[in-house]
Design a protein around this motif. Structure first.
Motif, short mmCIF file in Angstrom:
data_model
loop_
_atom_site.label_atom_id
_atom_site.label_comp_id
_atom_site.label_asym_id
_atom_site.label_seq_id
_atom_site.Cartn_x
_atom_site.Cartn_y
_atom_site.Cartn_z
N LEU A 75 0.81 -1.22 0.10
CA LEU A 75 0.11 0.04 0.21
C LEU A 75 0.80 1.18 -0.13
O LEU A 75 0.36 2.33 -0.48
CB LEU A 75 -0.96 -0.06 1.31
CG LEU A 75 -1.89 -1.05 1.47
CD1 LEU A 75 -2.71 -1.15 2.60
CD2 LEU A 75 -3.02 -1.35 0.22
N TYR B 65 1.51 -3.01 3.91
CA TYR B 65 1.02 -4.02 3.07
C TYR B 65 -0.40 -4.47 3.64
O TYR B 65 -0.75 -4.10 5.16
CB TYR B 65 1.69 -5.32 3.20
CG TYR B 65 3.10 -5.22 2.59
CD1 TYR B 65 3.47 -5.48 1.21
CD2 TYR B 65 3.95 -5.00 3.45
CE1 TYR B 65 4.53 -5.48 0.71
CE2 TYR B 65 5.47 -4.89 2.94
CZ TYR B 65 5.62 -5.19 1.59
OH TYR B 65 6.89 -5.13 1.33
N GLU B 66 -1.27 -4.57 2.82
CA GLU B 66 -2.53 -5.42 3.25
C GLU B 66 -2.26 -6.94 3.80
O GLU B 66 -1.28 -7.36 3.29
CB GLU B 66 -3.68 -5.77 1.96
CG GLU B 66 -4.25 -4.56 1.71
CD GLU B 66 -5.39 -4.84 0.60
OE1 GLU B 66 -5.62 -6.11 0.20
OE2 GLU B 66 -6.15 -4.12 0.29
N GLU C 201 -4.07 -10.37 5.30
CA GLU C 201 -4.93 -11.21 5.53
C GLU C 201 -4.68 -12.33 6.76
O GLU C 201 -3.85 -13.33 6.79
CB GLU C 201 -5.52 -12.16 4.45
CG GLU C 201 -6.54 -12.81 4.57
CD GLU C 201 -6.94 -13.72 3.26
OE1 GLU C 201 -6.73 -14.89 3.38
OE2 GLU C 201 -7.14 -13.13 2.32
N VAL D 14 -9.08 -8.73 7.07
CA VAL D 14 -8.03 -8.24 6.15
C VAL D 14 -7.62 -6.83 7.36
O VAL D 14 -8.36 -6.12 7.79
CB VAL D 14 -8.50 -7.62 4.89
CG1 VAL D 14 -7.72 -6.60 4.37
CG2 VAL D 14 -9.14 -8.70 4.08
N ARG D 15 -6.16 -6.95 7.43
CA ARG D 15 -5.63 -5.88 8.25
C ARG D 15 -4.65 -5.21 7.50
O ARG D 15 -4.38 -5.35 6.24
CB ARG D 15 -5.15 -6.46 9.56
CG ARG D 15 -6.11 -7.21 10.22
CD ARG D 15 -5.62 -7.56 11.63
NE ARG D 15 -6.68 -8.35 12.32
CZ ARG D 15 -6.54 -9.05 13.52
NH1 ARG D 15 -5.24 -9.31 13.62
NH2 ARG D 15 -7.51 -9.55 14.09
N VAL D 16 -4.11 -4.13 8.14
CA VAL D 16 -2.81 -3.49 7.64
C VAL D 16 -1.56 -3.93 8.27
O VAL D 16 -1.65 -3.96 9.65
CB VAL D 16 -3.22 -1.78 7.37
CG1 VAL D 16 -1.98 -1.15 6.94
CG2 VAL D 16 -4.35 -1.52 6.47
#
Length: 90
Positions: A20, A29-30, A32, A44-46
């Motif tokens: 990202l 990043y994304e 999961e 989904v997290r960062v």
């Protein structure tokens, strides 16, 4: 402090997704969350990945990064992203 260090390997807990953004010594990043429960919607997290060697090259000793991170782990504010867990490897 809201969280404790996760002792698992990051890749046992998360699948890293698309990048990202990127900064001086890290990238976001994304991610999961891997769930073992069938039928539960994927979470989904960062995730921010900080490279220790890049921090040192950028003139920021990793101990300073670690101290700032310790402060952020205790912070609870509506305008600051909350940290849920952290991982550290070699």
């Amino acid at each position: 402090e809201f969280l404790k260090r996760n002792r698992h390997n990051f890749y046992e807990v998360y699948n890293l997704g698309r990048k990202l953004g990127e900064g001086a010594f890290g990238a976001v990043y994304e991610a999961e969350h891997r769930t073992e429960h069938v039928g539960i919607k994927e979470q989904v997290r960062v995730c921010k990945v900080i490279k220790k060697s890049s921090a040192v090259k950028a003139g920021t000793p990793f101990e300073r990064v670690r101290k700032e991170f310790e402060v952020l782990k205790r912070l609870d504010h509506p305008h600051v992203v909350r940290i849920f867990e952290d991982f550290e490897d070699d």
